[in-house]
Motif scaffolding. Structure first.
Motif, mmCIF file in Angstrom:
data_model
loop_
_atom_site.group_PDB
_atom_site.id
_atom_site.type_symbol
_atom_site.label_atom_id
_atom_site.label_comp_id
_atom_site.label_asym_id
_atom_site.label_seq_id
_atom_site.Cartn_x
_atom_site.Cartn_y
_atom_site.Cartn_z
ATOM 1 N N ARG A 73 1.013 -1.299 -0.242
ATOM 2 C CA ARG A 73 0.089 0.074 0.193
ATOM 3 C C ARG A 73 0.369 1.020 -0.317
ATOM 4 N N ARG A 74 0.221 2.369 -0.481
ATOM 5 C CA ARG A 74 0.995 3.369 0.009
ATOM 6 C C ARG A 74 0.945 3.990 1.017
ATOM 7 N N PRO A 75 2.041 4.811 0.797
ATOM 8 C CA PRO A 75 2.442 5.251 2.836
ATOM 9 C C PRO A 75 1.010 6.654 3.006
ATOM 10 N N ALA A 76 0.304 6.559 4.082
ATOM 11 C CA ALA A 76 -0.119 7.688 4.165
ATOM 12 C C ALA A 76 0.300 8.893 4.731
ATOM 13 N N VAL A 77 -0.280 9.728 4.456
ATOM 14 C CA VAL A 77 0.716 11.668 4.644
ATOM 15 C C VAL A 77 -0.137 11.957 5.604
ATOM 16 N N HIS A 78 0.026 12.259 6.897
ATOM 17 C CA HIS A 78 -0.318 12.236 8.015
ATOM 18 C C HIS A 78 0.163 13.687 8.208
ATOM 19 N N TYR A 79 -0.859 15.107 8.409
ATOM 20 C CA TYR A 79 -0.094 16.491 8.867
ATOM 21 C C TYR A 79 -0.418 16.473 10.333
ATOM 22 N N ARG A 90 2.513 26.267 3.768
ATOM 23 C CA ARG A 90 3.949 25.683 3.139
ATOM 24 C C ARG A 90 4.160 24.176 3.135
ATOM 25 N N ALA A 91 3.630 23.220 4.055
ATOM 26 C CA ALA A 91 3.654 21.855 4.140
ATOM 27 C C ALA A 91 2.706 21.172 2.829
ATOM 28 N N LEU A 92 1.855 21.820 2.801
ATOM 29 C CA LEU A 92 0.851 21.542 1.066
ATOM 30 C C LEU A 92 1.960 21.884 -0.205
ATOM 31 N N CYS A 93 2.636 22.882 -0.280
ATOM 32 C CA CYS A 93 3.466 23.100 -1.287
ATOM 33 C C CYS A 93 4.318 22.192 -1.267
ATOM 34 N N PHE A 136 -4.531 12.547 6.054
ATOM 35 C CA PHE A 136 -5.369 12.534 7.060
ATOM 36 C C PHE A 136 -4.672 14.084 8.278
ATOM 37 N N ILE A 137 -5.747 14.109 9.245
ATOM 38 C CA ILE A 137 -5.123 15.986 9.677
ATOM 39 C C ILE A 137 -5.447 15.562 11.078
ATOM 40 N N HIS A 138 -4.655 15.084 12.158
ATOM 41 C CA HIS A 138 -4.809 15.637 13.272
ATOM 42 C C HIS A 138 -4.698 17.018 13.682
ATOM 43 N N ILE A 139 -5.526 17.530 14.660
ATOM 44 C CA ILE A 139 -5.416 18.356 15.204
ATOM 45 C C ILE A 139 -3.960 18.258 15.689
ATOM 46 N N GLY A 142 5.176 2.627 8.489
ATOM 47 C CA GLY A 142 5.526 2.820 7.016
ATOM 48 C C GLY A 142 5.287 4.030 6.419
ATOM 49 N N ASP A 143 3.317 5.050 7.321
ATOM 50 C CA ASP A 143 3.568 6.502 6.925
ATOM 51 C C ASP A 143 4.202 7.299 7.365
ATOM 52 N N VAL A 144 3.860 8.253 6.966
ATOM 53 C CA VAL A 144 4.911 9.627 7.202
ATOM 54 C C VAL A 144 3.952 10.735 7.843
ATOM 55 N N ALA A 145 4.585 10.719 9.290
ATOM 56 C CA ALA A 145 4.032 11.860 9.649
ATOM 57 C C ALA A 145 4.448 13.089 10.130
ATOM 58 N N ILE A 146 3.905 14.546 9.121
ATOM 59 C CA ILE A 146 5.267 15.478 9.306
ATOM 60 C C ILE A 146 4.400 16.652 10.694
ATOM 61 N N PHE A 147 4.549 17.186 11.047
ATOM 62 C CA PHE A 147 4.367 17.597 12.664
ATOM 63 C C PHE A 147 4.627 19.204 12.398
ATOM 64 N N ALA A 148 3.082 20.388 12.683
ATOM 65 C CA ALA A 148 3.966 21.458 12.438
ATOM 66 C C ALA A 148 4.732 22.009 13.778
#
Length: 76
Positions: A5-11, A21-24, A31-34, A47-53
């Motif tokens: 499966r393709r890794p999911a991207v979590h913000y 800026r993260a979208l660019c 997924f978006i997590h508050i 395998g997922d990618v989590a991108i943190f503000a």
């Protein structure tokens, strides 16, 4: 079909201009997590990618659920 499966991207924790800026840089999230709470941590699997503000995956998650906090303060 194989089990690949393709890794999911979590913000995590994005609130304003940093989201645009993260979208660019990373493209749209799956997924978006508050905030970083136990629910968010459970949804990020190997395998997922989590991108943190702010912060990292290694930070302790909040003991409180972010949607509950948001609902209790009137969505402010």
């Amino acid at each position: 079909m194989t089990g690949t499966r393709r890794p999911a991207v979590h913000y995590v924790g994005f609130r304003g201009d940093e989201y645009r800026r993260a979208l660019c840089l990373f493209g749209p999230p799956d997924f978006i997590h508050i905030g970083w709470d136990m629910w968010a941590k459970q949804e990020v699997v190997d395998g997922d990618v989590a991108i943190f503000a702010r912060g990292t995956f290694e930070d302790a998650p909040s003991a409180y659920s972010f949607p509950n906090i948001r609902e209790e303060d009137g969505g402010k």
